[in-house]
Design a protein around this motif. Structure first.
Motif, PDB file in Angstrom:
ATOM      1  N   LEU A  49       0.848  -1.178   0.000  1.00 48.96           N
ATOM      2  CA  LEU A  49       0.000   0.000   0.000  1.00 48.96           C
ATOM      3  C   LEU A  49       0.891   1.237   0.000  1.00 48.96           C
ATOM      4  CD1 LEU A  49      -3.351   0.604   1.511  1.00 48.96           C
ATOM      5  CD2 LEU A  49      -1.581   2.266   2.138  1.00 48.96           C
ATOM      6  N   LEU A  50       0.529   2.226  -0.828  1.00 53.29           N
ATOM      7  CA  LEU A  50       1.269   3.480  -0.917  1.00 53.29           C
ATOM      8  C   LEU A  50       0.365   4.636  -0.508  1.00 53.29           C
ATOM      9  CD1 LEU A  50       3.666   5.285  -1.726  1.00 53.29           C
ATOM     10  CD2 LEU A  50       2.829   5.182  -4.098  1.00 53.29           C
ATOM     11  N   TYR A  51       0.809   5.395   0.505  1.00 54.57           N
ATOM     12  CA  TYR A  51       0.011   6.488   1.072  1.00 54.57           C
ATOM     13  C   TYR A  51       0.544   7.838   0.613  1.00 54.57           C
ATOM     14  CZ  TYR A  51      -1.863   9.701   4.590  1.00 54.57           C
ATOM     15  OH  TYR A  51      -2.476  10.755   5.216  1.00 54.57           O
ATOM     16  N   VAL A  52      -0.385   8.748   0.236  1.00 59.55           N
ATOM     17  CA  VAL A  52      -0.045  10.117  -0.156  1.00 59.55           C
ATOM     18  C   VAL A  52      -0.836  11.083   0.737  1.00 59.55           C
ATOM     19  CG1 VAL A  52       0.041  11.814  -2.021  1.00 59.55           C
ATOM     20  CG2 VAL A  52       0.364   9.373  -2.537  1.00 59.55           C
ATOM     21  N   HIS A  53      -0.119  11.938   1.454  1.00 58.82           N
ATOM     22  CA  HIS A  53      -0.706  12.856   2.433  1.00 58.82           C
ATOM     23  C   HIS A  53      -1.409  14.041   1.761  1.00 58.82           C
ATOM     24  CE1 HIS A  53       2.372  15.827   1.531  1.00 58.82           C
ATOM     25  NE2 HIS A  53       3.245  14.829   1.503  1.00 58.82           N
ATOM     26  N   GLY A  54      -1.987  14.902   2.582  1.00 53.30           N
ATOM     27  CA  GLY A  54      -2.698  16.066   2.087  1.00 53.30           C
ATOM     28  C   GLY A  54      -1.921  17.365   2.246  1.00 53.30           C
ATOM     29  N   VAL A 121      -0.147  -3.044  -5.865  1.00 51.98           N
ATOM     30  CA  VAL A 121      -0.142  -1.836  -5.049  1.00 51.98           C
ATOM     31  C   VAL A 121      -1.565  -1.289  -4.946  1.00 51.98           C
ATOM     32  CG1 VAL A 121       0.764   0.509  -4.739  1.00 51.98           C
ATOM     33  CG2 VAL A 121       2.186  -1.240  -5.854  1.00 51.98           C
ATOM     34  N   ALA A 122      -1.969  -0.936  -3.734  1.00 48.68           N
ATOM     35  CA  ALA A 122      -3.180  -0.138  -3.530  1.00 48.68           C
ATOM     36  C   ALA A 122      -2.715   1.266  -3.168  1.00 48.68           C
ATOM     37  CB  ALA A 122      -4.035  -0.729  -2.416  1.00 48.68           C
ATOM     38  N   LEU A 123      -3.245   2.251  -3.853  1.00 51.45           N
ATOM     39  CA  LEU A 123      -2.863   3.648  -3.634  1.00 51.45           C
ATOM     40  C   LEU A 123      -3.882   4.296  -2.704  1.00 51.45           C
ATOM     41  CD1 LEU A 123      -0.837   5.861  -4.505  1.00 51.45           C
ATOM     42  CD2 LEU A 123      -2.329   6.316  -6.473  1.00 51.45           C
ATOM     43  N   LEU A 124      -3.405   4.969  -1.649  1.00 51.14           N
ATOM     44  CA  LEU A 124      -4.271   5.603  -0.657  1.00 51.14           C
ATOM     45  C   LEU A 124      -3.948   7.086  -0.580  1.00 51.14           C
ATOM     46  CD1 LEU A 124      -6.152   5.840   1.825  1.00 51.14           C
ATOM     47  CD2 LEU A 124      -4.322   4.800   3.204  1.00 51.14           C
ATOM     48  N   GLY A 125      -4.924   7.946  -0.879  1.00 54.34           N
ATOM     49  CA  GLY A 125      -4.702   9.384  -0.857  1.00 54.34           C
ATOM     50  C   GLY A 125      -5.638  10.083   0.107  1.00 54.34           C
ATOM     51  N   HIS A 126      -5.077  11.022   0.893  1.00 57.27           N
ATOM     52  CA  HIS A 126      -5.873  11.794   1.845  1.00 57.27           C
ATOM     53  C   HIS A 126      -5.968  13.251   1.412  1.00 57.27           C
ATOM     54  CE1 HIS A 126      -7.364  13.783   5.351  1.00 57.27           C
ATOM     55  NE2 HIS A 126      -6.201  14.374   5.611  1.00 57.27           N
ATOM     56  N   SER A 127      -7.181  13.804   1.387  1.00 60.53           N
ATOM     57  CA  SER A 127      -7.435  15.229   1.144  1.00 60.53           C
ATOM     58  C   SER A 127      -6.835  15.681  -0.190  1.00 60.53           C
ATOM     59  CB  SER A 127      -6.914  16.055   2.321  1.00 60.53           C
ATOM     60  OG  SER A 127      -7.450  17.361   2.283  1.00 60.53           O
ATOM     61  N   THR A 128      -5.889  16.631  -0.179  1.00 58.81           N
ATOM     62  CA  THR A 128      -5.244  17.028  -1.431  1.00 58.81           C
ATOM     63  C   THR A 128      -4.536  15.846  -2.064  1.00 58.81           C
ATOM     64  OG1 THR A 128      -4.912  19.224  -0.485  1.00 58.81           O
ATOM     65  CG2 THR A 128      -3.697  18.718  -2.485  1.00 58.81           C
ATOM     66  N   GLY A 129      -4.008  14.957  -1.234  1.00 61.00           N
ATOM     67  CA  GLY A 129      -3.421  13.724  -1.770  1.00 61.00           C
ATOM     68  C   GLY A 129      -4.461  12.855  -2.455  1.00 61.00           C
ATOM     69  N   GLY A 130      -5.717  12.949  -2.016  1.00 63.52           N
ATOM     70  CA  GLY A 130      -6.793  12.223  -2.686  1.00 63.52           C
ATOM     71  C   GLY A 130      -7.089  12.800  -4.054  1.00 63.52           C
ATOM     72  N   LEU A 131      -7.004  14.132  -4.169  1.00 63.45           N
ATOM     73  CA  LEU A 131      -7.151  14.771  -5.475  1.00 63.45           C
ATOM     74  C   LEU A 131      -5.995  14.372  -6.392  1.00 63.45           C
ATOM     75  CD1 LEU A 131      -8.398  16.847  -7.457  1.00 63.45           C
ATOM     76  CD2 LEU A 131      -7.042  18.607  -6.274  1.00 63.45           C
ATOM     77  N   THR A 132      -4.782  14.430  -5.865  1.00 63.68           N
ATOM     78  CA  THR A 132      -3.598  14.095  -6.655  1.00 63.68           C
ATOM     79  C   THR A 132      -3.632  12.651  -7.135  1.00 63.68           C
ATOM     80  OG1 THR A 132      -2.249  15.717  -5.452  1.00 63.68           O
ATOM     81  CG2 THR A 132      -1.082  13.967  -6.605  1.00 63.68           C
ATOM     82  N   THR A 133      -3.927  11.718  -6.232  1.00 64.48           N
ATOM     83  CA  THR A 133      -3.949  10.305  -6.620  1.00 64.48           C
ATOM     84  C   THR A 133      -5.086  10.008  -7.587  1.00 64.48           C
ATOM     85  OG1 THR A 133      -5.166   9.805  -4.579  1.00 64.48           O
ATOM     86  CG2 THR A 133      -2.782   9.473  -4.546  1.00 64.48           C
ATOM     87  N   PRO A 153     -11.167  12.975   0.111  1.00 68.00           N
ATOM     88  CA  PRO A 153     -10.442  13.633  -0.985  1.00 68.00           C
ATOM     89  C   PRO A 153     -10.950  15.051  -1.251  1.00 68.00           C
ATOM     90  CG  PRO A 153     -12.044  12.092  -1.864  1.00 68.00           C
ATOM     91  CD  PRO A 153     -12.022  11.872  -0.371  1.00 68.00           C
ATOM     92  N   PHE A 154     -10.028  15.924  -1.653  1.00 69.05           N
ATOM     93  CA  PHE A 154     -10.309  17.343  -1.907  1.00 69.05           C
ATOM     94  C   PHE A 154     -10.788  17.496  -3.354  1.00 69.05           C
ATOM     95  CE2 PHE A 154      -8.128  21.829  -1.842  1.00 69.05           C
ATOM     96  CZ  PHE A 154      -9.370  22.423  -1.890  1.00 69.05           C
ATOM     97  N   LEU A 155     -12.047  17.156  -3.593  1.00 71.77           N
ATOM     98  CA  LEU A 155     -12.593  17.154  -4.946  1.00 71.77           C
ATOM     99  C   LEU A 155     -13.315  18.442  -5.305  1.00 71.77           C
ATOM    100  CD1 LEU A 155     -13.961  13.487  -5.011  1.00 71.77           C
ATOM    101  CD2 LEU A 155     -11.699  14.325  -5.696  1.00 71.77           C
ATOM    102  N   ASP A 156     -13.562  19.307  -4.299  1.00 70.63           N
ATOM    103  CA  ASP A 156     -14.203  20.589  -4.554  1.00 70.63           C
ATOM    104  C   ASP A 156     -13.891  21.521  -3.392  1.00 70.63           C
ATOM    105  OD1 ASP A 156     -15.679  22.415  -6.019  1.00 70.63           O
ATOM    106  OD2 ASP A 156     -17.603  21.810  -5.150  1.00 70.63           O
ATOM    107  N   TRP A 157     -14.020  22.837  -3.639  1.00 66.94           N
ATOM    108  CA  TRP A 157     -13.765  23.827  -2.604  1.00 66.94           C
ATOM    109  C   TRP A 157     -14.896  23.822  -1.581  1.00 66.94           C
ATOM    110  CZ3 TRP A 157      -9.026  25.791  -3.010  1.00 66.94           C
ATOM    111  CH2 TRP A 157      -8.425  25.838  -4.276  1.00 66.94           C
ATOM    112  N   ASN A 158     -14.528  23.966  -0.325  1.00 68.03           N
ATOM    113  CA  ASN A 158     -15.522  24.076   0.740  1.00 68.03           C
ATOM    114  C   ASN A 158     -15.853  25.553   0.945  1.00 68.03           C
ATOM    115  OD1 ASN A 158     -17.221  23.660   2.876  1.00 68.03           O
ATOM    116  ND2 ASN A 158     -15.621  23.095   4.337  1.00 68.03           N
TER     117      ASN A 158
END
Length: 318
Positions: A49-54, A121-133, A153-158
């Motif tokens: 598993l590969l993790y990408v932060h926000g 590999v499973a790719l795991l993205g959080h927040s901005t990392g979710g948008l990037t992944t 994931p950061f898919l739209d502006w709050n």
């Protein structure tokens, strides 16, 4: 990109964790590097598993890494360029002009994962990392990556509708010619206060890498995020996607207590709306009481998050 198999160093997270710097070609701000962190499973395993932060963040979720390693996954994370371990002297923290800049950081991590003998590999993205992944998986992903897990994931502006539809496109357009102009925002340390041991929370982390108050982004950053969100809405992710988020968001006027049981950063309704459209195979799971980073929620909630991820991966043969 080749990596040095002898280049692993002890990581700040302690026993079982190693890290390695990965150099990249210079960009508009000078020298650039990313950092790969790993915790290997004690048994023989070829799945990972590969993790990408926000945003305004770095990899610190040692408990989550241990959970995956204990369940026969070799765990890897990347601190993206200009974040956390990868930050270099005189660099501007979190600076980015195009989300595609991060693709090389992901690819170099996948190269290491492959060199270590993993074939899934499973790719795991959080927040901005979710948008990037998500953007990465919608374009030219490594064939080694078989699934995508998204943690808020950061898919739209709050933001209010008028600001989303008018202000953000305008700031994005201005970001092309004035990328270094900062965009002011109202300071809010409520999320940090729900996490940090300094405020009675559960987590101890480096404040210089994960500030209490989100730093003001510049117009170049806004442009990078806005363009990535718009590009992603015209594409599809072909691998299975697990979409996870809190059941609620913190709203203006909410009590401080609400910060301990809701997403204080993003709009969960927007996450759901755009997340369900990411591809033909999206599984959505919400968590009552979940924080923006579900893996930093209360013990009861994050145990449910861990179980959800493991069960979903098993269902998909990973």
């Amino acid at each position: 990109m080749k990596h040095d198999k002898t280049g692993w160093l002890p990581d700040i997270l302690g026993t079982g964790f190693e890290m390695q710097y990965i150099p990249h070609p210079d960009d508009y701000s000078g020298h650039v590097r990313s950092t790969v962190i790993r915790r290997l499973s004690k048994g023989t395993s070829r799945k990972s598993l590969l993790y990408v932060h926000g945003f305004s963040d770095y990899f610190l979720q040692a408990e989550m890494a241990g959970m995956f390693a204990d369940n026969a996954y070799n765990f890897y994370a990347v601190d993206l360029r200009k974040y956390g371990r990868s930050l270099m002297a005189v660099q501007k923290m979190f600076q980015v002009r195009d989300i595609h800049e991060y693709f090389a950081d992901i690819d170099s991590a996948v190269d290491i994962i492959r060199a270590d003998g993993n074939d899934k590999v499973a790719l795991l993205g959080h927040s901005t990392g979710g948008l990037t992944t998500s953007l990465y998986m919608s374009e030219a992903p490594s064939p080694l990556i078989k699934a995508l897990i998204l943690n808020s994931p950061f898919l739209d502006w709050n933001l209010p509708p008028l600001m989303r539809r008018v202000a953000m496109p305008f700031v994005s357009a201005m970001g092309r010619v004035l990328p270094n102009v900062r965009v002011g925002q109202k300071p809010d340390s409520g999320y940090a206060e729900s996490l940090s041991t300094r405020y009675g929370g559960e987590w101890d982390y480096r404040v210089e890498w994960k500030p209490d108050v989100l730093p003001d982004p510049d117009m170049g950053w806004v442009r990078a995020i806005h363009r990535a969100q718009q590009q992603l809405r015209r594409r599809k992710i072909e691998v299975p996607v697990l979409l996870m988020h809190s059941a609620e968001s913190v709203k203006n006027g909410d009590s401080k207590e609400k910060y301990n049981r809701a997403d204080a950063i993003l709009d969960v309704e927007a996450i759901s709306r755009y997340g369900r459209r990411l591809g033909p195979d999206v599984t959505e799971v919400t968590f009552d009481g979940g924080l923006h980073d579900l893996a930093l929620s209360s013990r009861e909630i994050r145990q449910k998050v861990y179980h959800t991820m493991l069960h979903w991966l098993k269902e998909h043969g990973l």
